[in-house]
Scaffold this motif. Structure first.
Motif, PDB file in Angstrom:
ATOM      1  N   LEU A 183     -14.359   2.766  -0.795  1.00 48.31           N
ATOM      2  CA  LEU A 183     -14.792   3.044  -2.162  1.00 48.31           C
ATOM      3  C   LEU A 183     -16.161   3.701  -2.127  1.00 48.31           C
ATOM      4  CD1 LEU A 183     -12.612   0.760  -2.487  1.00 48.31           C
ATOM      5  CD2 LEU A 183     -13.843   0.126  -4.561  1.00 48.31           C
ATOM      6  N   ASN A 184     -16.424   4.496  -3.122  1.00 51.64           N
ATOM      7  CA  ASN A 184     -17.729   5.151  -3.139  1.00 51.64           C
ATOM      8  C   ASN A 184     -18.638   4.543  -4.207  1.00 51.64           C
ATOM      9  OD1 ASN A 184     -16.059   6.059  -5.080  1.00 51.64           O
ATOM     10  ND2 ASN A 184     -16.651   8.192  -4.949  1.00 51.64           N
ATOM     11  N   HIS A 185     -18.794   3.221  -4.156  1.00 52.12           N
ATOM     12  CA  HIS A 185     -19.825   2.683  -5.029  1.00 52.12           C
ATOM     13  C   HIS A 185     -21.163   2.854  -4.336  1.00 52.12           C
ATOM     14  CE1 HIS A 185     -18.870  -0.848  -2.584  1.00 52.12           C
ATOM     15  NE2 HIS A 185     -17.657  -0.807  -3.073  1.00 52.12           N
ATOM     16  N   ASP A 186     -22.109   3.140  -5.148  1.00 52.93           N
ATOM     17  CA  ASP A 186     -23.396   3.692  -4.759  1.00 52.93           C
ATOM     18  C   ASP A 186     -23.978   3.069  -3.485  1.00 52.93           C
ATOM     19  OD1 ASP A 186     -22.616   3.394  -7.490  1.00 52.93           O
ATOM     20  OD2 ASP A 186     -24.270   1.972  -7.710  1.00 52.93           O
ATOM     21  N   ASN A 187     -23.720   3.743  -2.364  1.00 54.98           N
ATOM     22  CA  ASN A 187     -24.384   3.433  -1.092  1.00 54.98           C
ATOM     23  C   ASN A 187     -24.008   2.090  -0.492  1.00 54.98           C
ATOM     24  OD1 ASN A 187     -25.647   5.822  -1.465  1.00 54.98           O
ATOM     25  ND2 ASN A 187     -27.483   4.944  -2.339  1.00 54.98           N
ATOM     26  N   GLU A 188     -24.432   1.012  -1.124  1.00 52.20           N
ATOM     27  CA  GLU A 188     -24.316  -0.286  -0.473  1.00 52.20           C
ATOM     28  C   GLU A 188     -23.084  -1.042  -0.951  1.00 52.20           C
ATOM     29  OE1 GLU A 188     -26.608  -2.429   1.485  1.00 52.20           O
ATOM     30  OE2 GLU A 188     -27.291  -0.487   2.225  1.00 52.20           O
ATOM     31  N   TYR A 224      -9.135  -3.101   0.329  1.00 53.82           N
ATOM     32  CA  TYR A 224      -8.695  -3.137  -1.062  1.00 53.82           C
ATOM     33  C   TYR A 224      -8.570  -4.580  -1.558  1.00 53.82           C
ATOM     34  CZ  TYR A 224      -7.487   1.785  -0.417  1.00 53.82           C
ATOM     35  OH  TYR A 224      -7.517   3.130  -0.155  1.00 53.82           O
ATOM     36  N   ALA A 225      -7.975  -5.417  -0.751  1.00 51.21           N
ATOM     37  CA  ALA A 225      -7.757  -6.805  -1.156  1.00 51.21           C
ATOM     38  C   ALA A 225      -9.088  -7.509  -1.415  1.00 51.21           C
ATOM     39  CB  ALA A 225      -6.956  -7.539  -0.080  1.00 51.21           C
ATOM     40  N   LEU A 226     -10.054  -7.272  -0.551  1.00 53.06           N
ATOM     41  CA  LEU A 226     -11.357  -7.903  -0.737  1.00 53.06           C
ATOM     42  C   LEU A 226     -11.999  -7.446  -2.049  1.00 53.06           C
ATOM     43  CD1 LEU A 226     -12.791  -7.752   2.886  1.00 53.06           C
ATOM     44  CD2 LEU A 226     -12.322  -9.808   1.578  1.00 53.06           C
ATOM     45  N   HIS A 227     -11.926  -6.168  -2.306  1.00 51.21           N
ATOM     46  CA  HIS A 227     -12.517  -5.652  -3.536  1.00 51.21           C
ATOM     47  C   HIS A 227     -11.763  -6.175  -4.760  1.00 51.21           C
ATOM     48  CE1 HIS A 227     -14.715  -2.760  -0.972  1.00 51.21           C
ATOM     49  NE2 HIS A 227     -15.539  -2.672  -1.983  1.00 51.21           N
ATOM     50  N   GLN A 277      -2.506  -2.333 -12.966  1.00 47.27           N
ATOM     51  CA  GLN A 277      -2.896  -1.022 -13.463  1.00 47.27           C
ATOM     52  C   GLN A 277      -4.416  -0.881 -13.522  1.00 47.27           C
ATOM     53  OE1 GLN A 277      -1.154  -0.218 -17.260  1.00 47.27           O
ATOM     54  NE2 GLN A 277      -1.563   1.985 -17.159  1.00 47.27           N
ATOM     55  N   LEU A 278      -5.041  -1.883 -14.133  1.00 44.73           N
ATOM     56  CA  LEU A 278      -6.490  -1.834 -14.263  1.00 44.73           C
ATOM     57  C   LEU A 278      -7.172  -1.917 -12.899  1.00 44.73           C
ATOM     58  CD1 LEU A 278      -9.017  -1.848 -15.980  1.00 44.73           C
ATOM     59  CD2 LEU A 278      -8.830  -4.334 -16.158  1.00 44.73           C
ATOM     60  N   LEU A 279      -6.699  -2.833 -12.079  1.00 46.98           N
ATOM     61  CA  LEU A 279      -7.275  -3.007 -10.744  1.00 46.98           C
ATOM     62  C   LEU A 279      -7.168  -1.717  -9.938  1.00 46.98           C
ATOM     63  CD1 LEU A 279      -6.232  -6.531  -9.414  1.00 46.98           C
ATOM     64  CD2 LEU A 279      -8.527  -5.626  -9.741  1.00 46.98           C
ATOM     65  N   ALA A 280      -5.989  -1.133  -9.972  1.00 46.69           N
ATOM     66  CA  ALA A 280      -5.756   0.076  -9.182  1.00 46.69           C
ATOM     67  C   ALA A 280      -6.680   1.190  -9.641  1.00 46.69           C
ATOM     68  CB  ALA A 280      -4.296   0.500  -9.308  1.00 46.69           C
ATOM     69  N   GLU A 281      -6.892   1.247 -10.936  1.00 51.80           N
ATOM     70  CA  GLU A 281      -7.773   2.278 -11.473  1.00 51.80           C
ATOM     71  C   GLU A 281      -9.206   2.067 -10.988  1.00 51.80           C
ATOM     72  OE1 GLU A 281      -9.365   3.593 -15.873  1.00 51.80           O
ATOM     73  OE2 GLU A 281      -7.447   2.529 -15.721  1.00 51.80           O
ATOM     74  N   LYS A 282      -9.649   0.830 -11.013  1.00 51.71           N
ATOM     75  CA  LYS A 282     -11.009   0.523 -10.563  1.00 51.71           C
ATOM     76  C   LYS A 282     -11.209   0.841  -9.092  1.00 51.71           C
ATOM     77  CE  LYS A 282     -12.710  -1.600 -14.318  1.00 51.71           C
ATOM     78  NZ  LYS A 282     -13.995  -1.289 -14.974  1.00 51.71           N
ATOM     79  N   LEU A 283     -10.198   0.573  -8.309  1.00 55.22           N
ATOM     80  CA  LEU A 283     -10.337   0.732  -6.859  1.00 55.22           C
ATOM     81  C   LEU A 283      -9.954   2.132  -6.385  1.00 55.22           C
ATOM     82  CD1 LEU A 283      -8.901  -2.665  -5.569  1.00 55.22           C
ATOM     83  CD2 LEU A 283     -11.227  -2.092  -6.240  1.00 55.22           C
ATOM     84  N   GLY A 284      -9.258   2.867  -7.242  1.00 53.13           N
ATOM     85  CA  GLY A 284      -8.833   4.201  -6.829  1.00 53.13           C
ATOM     86  C   GLY A 284      -7.654   4.178  -5.889  1.00 53.13           C
ATOM     87  N   GLU A 310     -21.960 -12.124  -8.502  1.00 52.93           N
ATOM     88  CA  GLU A 310     -22.963 -11.601  -9.448  1.00 52.93           C
ATOM     89  C   GLU A 310     -23.385 -10.174  -9.116  1.00 52.93           C
ATOM     90  OE1 GLU A 310     -25.191 -14.170  -6.470  1.00 52.93           O
ATOM     91  OE2 GLU A 310     -23.316 -14.225  -7.550  1.00 52.93           O
ATOM     92  N   HIS A 311     -23.240  -9.793  -7.850  1.00 54.09           N
ATOM     93  CA  HIS A 311     -23.584  -8.419  -7.487  1.00 54.09           C
ATOM     94  C   HIS A 311     -22.586  -7.425  -8.057  1.00 54.09           C
ATOM     95  CE1 HIS A 311     -26.741  -9.456  -4.658  1.00 54.09           C
ATOM     96  NE2 HIS A 311     -25.968 -10.421  -4.228  1.00 54.09           N
TER      97      HIS A 311
END
Lengths: 132, 132
Positions: free
Chosen positions: A94-99, B9-12, B29-36, B127-128
């Motif tokens: 994934l290309n979330h900003d850097n880290e 992908y699973a971790l994300h 659907q939503l998850l796939a969109e977020k992760l690309g 939280e990150h």
DNA sequence: GCGTGATTACTCGGATACAAGATGTCCGAGTTTGAGCGG
DNA sequence: CCGCTCAAACTCGGACATCTTGTATCCGAGTAATCACGC
């Protein structure tokens, strides 16, 4: 996720070289016979070990491979890196900003393992292996 | 030797589920969109996570996936094992009598890494990740 | 209003396709040792 | 006995062939919520 068989062969071959006489080169033919692999395939791995600077090859008759460094200096990690490469286990796609926090955690875990393998020298096992 | 992208992908996805509202299921659907990733491919991994007991699926409209256990109980190792399987990194292919010292060393190293991943809980990173 | 059926929004799982990497083989080239042969 | 040549024993490296595995897609089936329609 698994280490390749090539790594398995390389580790065993190195163990054999450590246990063997240090001045006489060991030929691929003999090594392959001991490990139950074909000569040509094993030679691929030996080439990698040579390029990594762990062993050196002697061409010609009575040639073969022998250790380059002192056996006390050769760690498991050296051999594994020579075969598998030094790329890390994990790379976030994934290309979330850097880290990527996930990547950070996994790389830390990897470092734990590598540290263990770095401290484990091949010479520690040599006496278990004599005469195989 | 690398972890598969599926693990990535699973971790994300799990991280997203932890950061999401705990009662509302999140659709593929939503998850796939977020992760690309494509939905169908992602659903394969989600299925594995379900079978591992980490999440549960709700079929039908407004369905999706949500955590099964408390998020504090889910470690990195749980997720990785769910995707990659629990087989060890290394298996000696030689048949020297029972015990292979090389295998022992590598498995010890693996245990170092797994212990680290076992203690690392996914909730520590939640939280990150909020709002991604 | 109220039940009943159709539609919709989902997950689930199998079958398939594709590409990359691991595994393994074949063969020609280069190099050193050692044996054999002629002087 | 000496030196030259040639063959043998090696490694080296590239070019293939094959097989497994990761990645990805497509499609049909099942399930729950919601909407529409008729009574």
């Amino acid at each position: 996720m698994k280490y390749s068989q090539a790594t398995d062969y390389a580790l065993h071959a190195m163990l054999y070289l450590v246990a063997a006489a240090p001045d006489k080169p060991v030929g691929v033919q003999l090594l392959a016979e001991k490990l139950g692999v074909s000569q040509t395939y094993l030679s691929k791995m030996m080439t990698k070990l040579v390029k990594a600077g762990l062993i050196q090859s002697a061409p010609g008759a009575n040639g073969g491979y022998r250790l380059r460094r002192k056996q006390e200096d050769i760690s498991f990690l050296d051999i594994i890196h020579a075969i598998e490469g030094t790329a890390s286990f994990f790379e976030c796609s994934l290309n979330h900003d850097n880290e990527c926090v996930i990547q950070k955690v996994v790389l830390d875990a990897e470092r734990q393992m590598e540290q263990y393998l770095q401290n484990k020298k091949i010479s520690e096992l040599a006496e278990h292996f004599k005469g195989r």
